[in-house]
Design a protein around this motif. Structure first.
Motif, PDB file in Angstrom:
ATOM      1  N   PHE A 161       0.819  -1.157  -0.025  1.00 26.98           N
ATOM      2  CA  PHE A 161       0.063   0.034   0.224  1.00 26.98           C
ATOM      3  C   PHE A 161       0.953   1.158  -0.155  1.00 26.98           C
ATOM      4  O   PHE A 161       1.839   1.342   0.850  1.00 26.98           O
ATOM      5  CB  PHE A 161      -0.955   0.142   1.092  1.00 26.98           C
ATOM      6  N   ALA A 162       0.743   2.318  -1.008  1.00 32.95           N
ATOM      7  CA  ALA A 162       1.476   3.615  -1.116  1.00 32.95           C
ATOM      8  C   ALA A 162       0.236   4.498  -1.020  1.00 32.95           C
ATOM      9  O   ALA A 162      -0.155   5.202  -2.024  1.00 32.95           O
ATOM     10  CB  ALA A 162       2.042   3.483  -2.204  1.00 32.95           C
ATOM     11  N   PRO A 163      -0.236   4.749   0.253  1.00 32.65           N
ATOM     12  CA  PRO A 163      -1.290   5.987   0.615  1.00 32.65           C
ATOM     13  C   PRO A 163      -0.981   7.137   0.476  1.00 32.65           C
ATOM     14  O   PRO A 163       0.014   7.630   0.599  1.00 32.65           O
ATOM     15  CB  PRO A 163      -1.952   5.497   1.886  1.00 32.65           C
ATOM     16  N   TRP A 242       6.402   9.426  -0.665  1.00 35.37           N
ATOM     17  CA  TRP A 242       6.656   9.289  -2.100  1.00 35.37           C
ATOM     18  C   TRP A 242       6.696  10.607  -2.817  1.00 35.37           C
ATOM     19  O   TRP A 242       7.153  10.549  -4.071  1.00 35.37           O
ATOM     20  CB  TRP A 242       5.725   7.955  -2.726  1.00 35.37           C
ATOM     21  N   THR A 243       6.161  11.628  -2.316  1.00 34.52           N
ATOM     22  CA  THR A 243       6.061  12.715  -3.046  1.00 34.52           C
ATOM     23  C   THR A 243       7.475  13.479  -3.260  1.00 34.52           C
ATOM     24  O   THR A 243       7.720  14.273  -4.112  1.00 34.52           O
ATOM     25  CB  THR A 243       5.212  13.940  -2.619  1.00 34.52           C
ATOM     26  N   PHE A 265      -2.536   1.760  -9.594  1.00 32.25           N
ATOM     27  CA  PHE A 265      -3.021   2.978  -9.325  1.00 32.25           C
ATOM     28  C   PHE A 265      -2.107   3.660  -8.592  1.00 32.25           C
ATOM     29  O   PHE A 265      -1.660   4.833  -8.879  1.00 32.25           O
ATOM     30  CB  PHE A 265      -4.483   2.905  -9.006  1.00 32.25           C
ATOM     31  N   MET A 266      -1.785   3.019  -7.586  1.00 34.87           N
ATOM     32  CA  MET A 266      -0.740   3.560  -6.311  1.00 34.87           C
ATOM     33  C   MET A 266       0.668   4.058  -7.062  1.00 34.87           C
ATOM     34  O   MET A 266       1.187   5.043  -6.807  1.00 34.87           O
ATOM     35  CB  MET A 266      -0.761   2.865  -5.164  1.00 34.87           C
ATOM     36  N   ALA A 267       1.004   2.879  -7.706  1.00 40.27           N
ATOM     37  CA  ALA A 267       2.415   3.210  -8.323  1.00 40.27           C
ATOM     38  C   ALA A 267       2.594   4.381  -9.334  1.00 40.27           C
ATOM     39  O   ALA A 267       3.369   5.174  -9.341  1.00 40.27           O
ATOM     40  CB  ALA A 267       2.722   1.824  -9.074  1.00 40.27           C
ATOM     41  N   GLN A 268       1.472   4.381 -10.280  1.00 43.92           N
ATOM     42  CA  GLN A 268       1.550   5.266 -11.034  1.00 43.92           C
ATOM     43  C   GLN A 268       1.045   6.815 -10.302  1.00 43.92           C
ATOM     44  O   GLN A 268       1.876   7.849 -10.831  1.00 43.92           O
ATOM     45  CB  GLN A 268       0.230   5.287 -12.147  1.00 43.92           C
ATOM     46  N   ARG A 269       0.466   6.893  -9.646  1.00 43.23           N
ATOM     47  CA  ARG A 269       0.346   8.062  -8.763  1.00 43.23           C
ATOM     48  C   ARG A 269       1.608   8.597  -8.013  1.00 43.23           C
ATOM     49  O   ARG A 269       1.618   9.815  -7.925  1.00 43.23           O
ATOM     50  CB  ARG A 269      -0.889   7.935  -7.492  1.00 43.23           C
ATOM     51  N   ALA A 270       2.291   7.518  -7.507  1.00 45.42           N
ATOM     52  CA  ALA A 270       3.604   7.918  -7.065  1.00 45.42           C
ATOM     53  C   ALA A 270       4.663   8.385  -7.711  1.00 45.42           C
ATOM     54  O   ALA A 270       5.961   8.752  -7.358  1.00 45.42           O
ATOM     55  CB  ALA A 270       4.011   6.807  -6.008  1.00 45.42           C
ATOM     56  N   GLY A 271       4.627   8.058  -9.146  1.00 46.47           N
ATOM     57  CA  GLY A 271       5.527   8.212 -10.143  1.00 46.47           C
ATOM     58  C   GLY A 271       6.598   7.086  -9.995  1.00 46.47           C
ATOM     59  O   GLY A 271       7.704   7.344 -10.325  1.00 46.47           O
TER      60      GLY A 271
END
Length: 300
Positions: A161-163, A242-243, A265-271
């Motif tokens: 999880f990468a919230p 991750w930002t 979804f989480m991976a793409q959002r975190a780059g």
């Protein structure tokens, strides 16, 4: 020139002087005896030169340069809910053989803020750069613990999880269809006033949590699973690390706990830099080579 180098250079000159005088001035030395003695002198001089080089390499400046070239970041492996640090054994062994310092602390599994604070205290004891790796719920923990820590050079999420801020584990798990880790698959055991631990049921554990490991291994994992406090499953996450820290993501296509769509979804959002593999939720156990490779890429 240091005192050690000066001493060695003096010894070389003395060897040269004594051996030359002995060879050329002593009439009792025959021609056949000269060759072994000359060879001996060459060996002594070569050995002295090697000692000199060794002394120079052992100086603090040389040692610092060598250490700087060989230094590798410490890899910190954080397990998730319903698991323990032994799940990292194969990955940790591979990293240790490749010269990486490794720590796999026991995640308390008491709640996001509590677990992140504990991991932060572990990170505070490590000097130098760190690669922080989280599996499953461990991803939430590293996302919070690494925030503002300048030693953490990379985050690695393994079916994790990468919230974003305010999201919970349950939010992300159920955002996309496909998870079979439902309430019906859990056992609940109160352990204090208003406090409840959750375990995965025996019949559900192998297929839902560890579908691609041997059944005997899955049964042992079930028996030794670490429970998660229900507060850990529903507590909102803080500001995400991750930002500001580069991230890598190992997505498990056969994950029945955290659907691969949620992972993407989480991976793409975190780059994040993403690698996908055919693995269950415990990708670090079923595919330790792929997991280790991604960690080493993040470490470089």
């Amino acid at each position: 020139m240091t005192s050690a180098e000066l001493l060695i250079q003096t010894a070389i000159a003395l060897i040269h002087q004594l051996s030359s005088k002995r060879l050329h001035a002593d009439p009792r030395i025959t021609r056949h005896e000269r060759y072994p003695m000359m060879a001996t002198r060459r060996i002594l001089l070569a050995g002295s030169a090697a000692i000199t080089a060794g002394a120079m390499l052992s100086t603090p400046a040389a040692q610092a340069g060598t250490a700087a070239r060989s230094a590798k970041p410490t890899v910190v492996l954080v397990h998730g809910a319903f698991a323990d640090a032994s799940g990292w054994n194969e990955v940790a062994g591979r990293l240790l053989r490749d010269g990486y310092p490794v720590i796999a602390p026991a995640n308390p599994l008491r709640g996001v803020s509590v677990d992140a604070a504990y991991l932060n205290s572990v990170l505070a004891t490590i000097g130098g750069p760190v690669v922080l790796v989280g599996h499953s719920y461990g991803g939430i923990v590293i996302t919070n613990a690494a925030n503002g820590n300048s030693n953490v050079q990379a985050l690695v999420y393994v079916a994790a999880f990468a919230p974003d801020q305010g999201e919970t584990l349950l939010d992300l798990q159920n955002r996309h269809p496909g998870s079979r880790l439902t309430e019906a698959a859990l056992d609940f055991r109160p352990y204090g006033e208003g406090l409840v631990d959750a375990y995965i049921q025996r019949d559900a554990f192998p297929s839902v949590f560890a579908g691609d490991v041997p059944k005997t291994t899955a049964r042992l994992m079930w028996a030794g699973q670490r429970p998660a406090d229900l507060r850990a499953l529903g507590e909102p996450s803080g500001a995400p690390a991750w930002t500001s820290i580069p991230s890598w993501f190992l997505a498990a296509r056969e994950d029945l706990v955290l659907p691969v769509a949620a992972q993407r979804f989480m991976a793409q959002r975190a780059g994040a830099r993403v690698r996908e593999i055919d693995a269950s939720h415990v990708a670090m156990i079923s595919q330790p080579a792929a997991t280790t490779d991604l960690i080493k890429r993040a470490a470089r």
